[in-house]
Design a protein around this motif. Structure first.
Motif, PDB file in Angstrom:
ATOM      1  N   VAL A 175       0.846  -1.192   0.000  1.00 28.03           N
ATOM      2  CA  VAL A 175       0.000   0.000   0.000  1.00 28.03           C
ATOM      3  C   VAL A 175       0.884   1.245   0.000  1.00 28.03           C
ATOM      4  O   VAL A 175       1.844   1.335   0.771  1.00 28.03           O
ATOM      5  CB  VAL A 175      -0.943   0.039   1.222  1.00 28.03           C
ATOM      6  CG1 VAL A 175      -1.946   1.175   1.077  1.00 28.03           C
ATOM      7  CG2 VAL A 175      -1.677  -1.277   1.390  1.00 28.03           C
ATOM      8  N   THR A 176       0.557   2.185  -0.860  1.00 24.72           N
ATOM      9  CA  THR A 176       1.269   3.458  -0.920  1.00 24.72           C
ATOM     10  C   THR A 176       0.408   4.563  -0.299  1.00 24.72           C
ATOM     11  O   THR A 176      -0.776   4.370  -0.048  1.00 24.72           O
ATOM     12  CB  THR A 176       1.602   3.821  -2.370  1.00 24.72           C
ATOM     13  OG1 THR A 176       0.383   3.853  -3.119  1.00 24.72           O
ATOM     14  CG2 THR A 176       2.543   2.791  -2.988  1.00 24.72           C
ATOM     15  N   CYS A 177       1.006   5.723  -0.079  1.00 23.42           N
ATOM     16  CA  CYS A 177       0.269   6.822   0.558  1.00 23.42           C
ATOM     17  C   CYS A 177       0.876   8.162   0.149  1.00 23.42           C
ATOM     18  O   CYS A 177       1.778   8.227  -0.691  1.00 23.42           O
ATOM     19  CB  CYS A 177       0.287   6.664   2.077  1.00 23.42           C
ATOM     20  SG  CYS A 177       1.917   6.939   2.831  1.00 23.42           S
ATOM     21  N   PHE A 178       0.393   9.225   0.790  1.00 27.67           N
ATOM     22  CA  PHE A 178       0.845  10.580   0.458  1.00 27.67           C
ATOM     23  C   PHE A 178       2.342  10.757   0.679  1.00 27.67           C
ATOM     24  O   PHE A 178       2.977  11.615   0.068  1.00 27.67           O
ATOM     25  CB  PHE A 178       0.076  11.609   1.306  1.00 27.67           C
ATOM     26  CG  PHE A 178       0.537  11.688   2.740  1.00 27.67           C
ATOM     27  CD1 PHE A 178       1.455  12.651   3.142  1.00 27.67           C
ATOM     28  CD2 PHE A 178       0.061  10.805   3.699  1.00 27.67           C
ATOM     29  CE1 PHE A 178       1.887  12.727   4.467  1.00 27.67           C
ATOM     30  CE2 PHE A 178       0.475  10.879   5.020  1.00 27.67           C
ATOM     31  CZ  PHE A 178       1.389  11.837   5.408  1.00 27.67           C
ATOM     32  N   HIS A 179       2.926   9.937   1.556  1.00 27.45           N
ATOM     33  CA  HIS A 179       4.333  10.089   1.921  1.00 27.45           C
ATOM     34  C   HIS A 179       5.249   9.187   1.100  1.00 27.45           C
ATOM     35  O   HIS A 179       6.469   9.256   1.227  1.00 27.45           O
ATOM     36  CB  HIS A 179       4.501   9.790   3.416  1.00 27.45           C
ATOM     37  CG  HIS A 179       5.818  10.208   3.987  1.00 27.45           C
ATOM     38  ND1 HIS A 179       6.280  11.509   3.951  1.00 27.45           N
ATOM     39  CD2 HIS A 179       6.795   9.487   4.607  1.00 27.45           C
ATOM     40  CE1 HIS A 179       7.456  11.578   4.525  1.00 27.45           C
ATOM     41  NE2 HIS A 179       7.803  10.361   4.923  1.00 27.45           N
ATOM     42  N   THR A 180       4.681   8.339   0.251  1.00 29.01           N
ATOM     43  CA  THR A 180       5.483   7.446  -0.575  1.00 29.01           C
ATOM     44  C   THR A 180       6.123   8.227  -1.716  1.00 29.01           C
ATOM     45  O   THR A 180       5.451   8.987  -2.419  1.00 29.01           O
ATOM     46  CB  THR A 180       4.611   6.326  -1.166  1.00 29.01           C
ATOM     47  OG1 THR A 180       3.904   5.670  -0.111  1.00 29.01           O
ATOM     48  CG2 THR A 180       5.470   5.307  -1.906  1.00 29.01           C
ATOM     49  N   THR A 181       7.410   8.049  -1.910  1.00 30.83           N
ATOM     50  CA  THR A 181       8.131   8.770  -2.947  1.00 30.83           C
ATOM     51  C   THR A 181       8.578   7.821  -4.055  1.00 30.83           C
ATOM     52  O   THR A 181       8.570   6.592  -3.900  1.00 30.83           O
ATOM     53  CB  THR A 181       9.382   9.454  -2.375  1.00 30.83           C
ATOM     54  OG1 THR A 181      10.305   8.430  -1.924  1.00 30.83           O
ATOM     55  CG2 THR A 181       9.017  10.371  -1.215  1.00 30.83           C
ATOM     56  N   GLN A 182       8.989   8.404  -5.157  1.00 28.31           N
ATOM     57  CA  GLN A 182       9.530   7.604  -6.265  1.00 28.31           C
ATOM     58  C   GLN A 182      10.772   6.853  -5.815  1.00 28.31           C
ATOM     59  O   GLN A 182      10.987   5.705  -6.217  1.00 28.31           O
ATOM     60  CB  GLN A 182       9.856   8.527  -7.438  1.00 28.31           C
ATOM     61  CG  GLN A 182      10.338   7.815  -8.686  1.00 28.31           C
ATOM     62  CD  GLN A 182      10.473   8.761  -9.865  1.00 28.31           C
ATOM     63  OE1 GLN A 182       9.575   9.577 -10.124  1.00 28.31           O
ATOM     64  NE2 GLN A 182      11.586   8.672 -10.573  1.00 28.31           N
ATOM     65  N   ALA A 183      11.563   7.484  -4.957  1.00 30.30           N
ATOM     66  CA  ALA A 183      12.767   6.817  -4.445  1.00 30.30           C
ATOM     67  C   ALA A 183      12.397   5.594  -3.610  1.00 30.30           C
ATOM     68  O   ALA A 183      13.089   4.569  -3.649  1.00 30.30           O
ATOM     69  CB  ALA A 183      13.596   7.797  -3.611  1.00 30.30           C
ATOM     70  N   ASP A 184      11.307   5.690  -2.837  1.00 35.89           N
ATOM     71  CA  ASP A 184      10.853   4.535  -2.064  1.00 35.89           C
ATOM     72  C   ASP A 184      10.488   3.377  -2.989  1.00 35.89           C
ATOM     73  O   ASP A 184      10.870   2.227  -2.751  1.00 35.89           O
ATOM     74  CB  ASP A 184       9.620   4.907  -1.225  1.00 35.89           C
ATOM     75  CG  ASP A 184       9.920   5.924  -0.143  1.00 35.89           C
ATOM     76  OD1 ASP A 184      11.044   5.934   0.376  1.00 35.89           O
ATOM     77  OD2 ASP A 184       9.008   6.719   0.177  1.00 35.89           O
ATOM     78  N   VAL A 185       9.717   3.681  -4.023  1.00 33.93           N
ATOM     79  CA  VAL A 185       9.258   2.639  -4.938  1.00 33.93           C
ATOM     80  C   VAL A 185      10.437   2.025  -5.679  1.00 33.93           C
ATOM     81  O   VAL A 185      10.572   0.792  -5.764  1.00 33.93           O
ATOM     82  CB  VAL A 185       8.228   3.205  -5.931  1.00 33.93           C
ATOM     83  CG1 VAL A 185       7.884   2.172  -6.999  1.00 33.93           C
ATOM     84  CG2 VAL A 185       6.974   3.654  -5.194  1.00 33.93           C
ATOM     85  N   ASP A 186      11.300   2.861  -6.234  1.00 32.78           N
ATOM     86  CA  ASP A 186      12.426   2.345  -7.002  1.00 32.78           C
ATOM     87  C   ASP A 186      13.390   1.564  -6.119  1.00 32.78           C
ATOM     88  O   ASP A 186      13.966   0.553  -6.551  1.00 32.78           O
ATOM     89  CB  ASP A 186      13.151   3.500  -7.697  1.00 32.78           C
ATOM     90  CG  ASP A 186      12.300   4.143  -8.787  1.00 32.78           C
ATOM     91  OD1 ASP A 186      11.252   3.565  -9.142  1.00 32.78           O
ATOM     92  OD2 ASP A 186      12.672   5.230  -9.269  1.00 32.78           O
ATOM     93  N   GLY A 187      13.569   2.028  -4.882  1.00 32.74           N
ATOM     94  CA  GLY A 187      14.437   1.296  -3.962  1.00 32.74           C
ATOM     95  C   GLY A 187      13.877  -0.072  -3.625  1.00 32.74           C
ATOM     96  O   GLY A 187      14.610  -1.072  -3.581  1.00 32.74           O
ATOM     97  N   LEU A 188      12.565  -0.131  -3.408  1.00 35.53           N
ATOM     98  CA  LEU A 188      11.939  -1.416  -3.120  1.00 35.53           C
ATOM     99  C   LEU A 188      12.049  -2.355  -4.313  1.00 35.53           C
ATOM    100  O   LEU A 188      12.390  -3.537  -4.159  1.00 35.53           O
ATOM    101  CB  LEU A 188      10.471  -1.210  -2.752  1.00 35.53           C
ATOM    102  CG  LEU A 188       9.644  -2.483  -2.560  1.00 35.53           C
ATOM    103  CD1 LEU A 188      10.197  -3.314  -1.421  1.00 35.53           C
ATOM    104  CD2 LEU A 188       8.171  -2.146  -2.330  1.00 35.53           C
TER     105      LEU A 188
END
Length: 342
Positions: free
Chosen positions: A322-335
């Motif tokens: 689940v993503t939210c307002f605080h999720t960044t592109q860096a978070d997604v790409d890092g995961l």
């Protein structure tokens, strides 16, 4: 680094919300929602919903809002119709049924929806006066499986309900995600006018806590505050929710935050497919469901907090990100970089 994708309420609140609450923290306000900020927030919500005569009341969380609202709208002998995957039925420990009302479940579509053709057999059965009478249809938008109701779908369901003397209630815990989804073709006013009651979820979209319940038909609202008080749902420091929702609906903040969550979920979903992962459903909102071999789960746990959603078969499990307002592109790409290819 371990990434947090378990839910959309793991982080506190948007900084603008925190700043707004802190700005009035020691100002001094009347309690129980009898303050200027709550009054202004209610007016603002009526405005954005296009429902000038609606009742707006603030509650603390989704389960509380579902239970208070649905039990208030029903007569003591009436029941709520709910998809079997609906939050009211599947994730609230019988809280609604503890009020004395029965839940009548129907098998949901794979997307977690109810359609009008599911309901006639149930209504026919419950013509028997020895059975509870269906009085309300409960849906979620977005659904528990991440889908959204289209304008045609919601219109058909609304018309069926009103033709058959049923109220239509929408759980809006993730309403922001639904209305900003690429799959959505409804405006907030259109949505509001197709249901009898719904709530605008803040807890899962940038508020510290709080939901704004909207009952669109004034004739259904008499005595609601007393019911809210009777069920322990009136917050003494109600002005905090007033300030919160005023801020959420300034400068399109509520929808900007929801759109951010959706965009990051789409990036994650596309990235998982590129890595060979199988999706359980294609979600157009901020929940991403993937099917993984059971032996891969420990590797996922090493790099990410997510949720086990359900078994898929003997050797595979469905997990949810689940993503939210605080999720960044860096978070997604890092995961994505940390997860194994399948």
């Amino acid at each position: 680094m371990k990434y947090l994708f378990r839910n959309d309420y793991s982080f506190g609140a948007h900084p603008k919300v925190m700043d707004a609450v802190c700005a009035v923290n020691l100002e001094g306000n009347w309690g129980y929602g009898d303050d200027q900020y709550t009054a202004r927030a209610k007016d603002r919500i009526r405005e954005v919903c296009g429902c000038p005569d609606a009742m707006v009341e603030f509650l603390i969380g989704g389960t509380q809002t579902n239970v208070v609202a649905c039990s208030f709208l029903l007569k003591p002998w009436e029941a709520a119709i709910c998809p079997d995957s609906g939050h009211l039925n599947g994730h609230e420990v019988g809280a609604f049924e503890a009020t004395g009302h029965k839940i009548l479940t129907v098998p949901a579509t794979p997307e977690g929806k109810i359609t009008p053709d599911m309901l006639p057999p149930l209504l026919e059965l419950h013509q028997d006066p020895h059975l509870t009478k269906p009085g309300l249809v409960y849906i979620s938008n977005s659904t528990e499986n991440g889908a959204v109701y289209t304008k045609a779908e919601l219109t058909a369901l609304s018309e069926f309900c009103h033709k058959n003397g049923l109220l239509l209630f929408a759980d809006g815990a993730r309403l922001g995600a639904a209305l900003t989804s690429d799959a959505n073709d409804l405006t907030l006013p259109e949505f509001a006018h197709l249901v009898d009651a719904f709530y605008i979820g803040g807890t899962k979209n940038g508020a510290m806590f709080g939901e704004a319940l909207v009952i669109t038909r004034p004739e259904l609202t008499d005595g609601f505050f007393r019911m809210k008080k009777r069920m322990g749902a009136v917050m003494e420091k109600g002005w905090i929710q007033g300030v919160t929702f005023l801020t959420l609906f300034e400068d399109d903040l509520y929808f900007k935050m929801a759109r951010q969550g959706n965009e990051m979920a789409a990036r994650l979903q596309n990235g998982l497919k590129a890595k060979g992962w199988t999706l359980w459903v294609e979600s157009p909102t901020n929940q991403v469901f993937a099917v993984i071999p059971n032996q891969v789960k420990p590797k996922v746990d090493e790099v990410c907090d997510c949720e086990v959603w359900c078994p898929y078969d003997e050797s595979h499990t469905v997990i949810r990100f689940v993503t939210c307002f605080h999720t960044t592109q860096a978070d997604v790409d890092g995961l994505l970089a940390a997860l194994p290819n399948l």
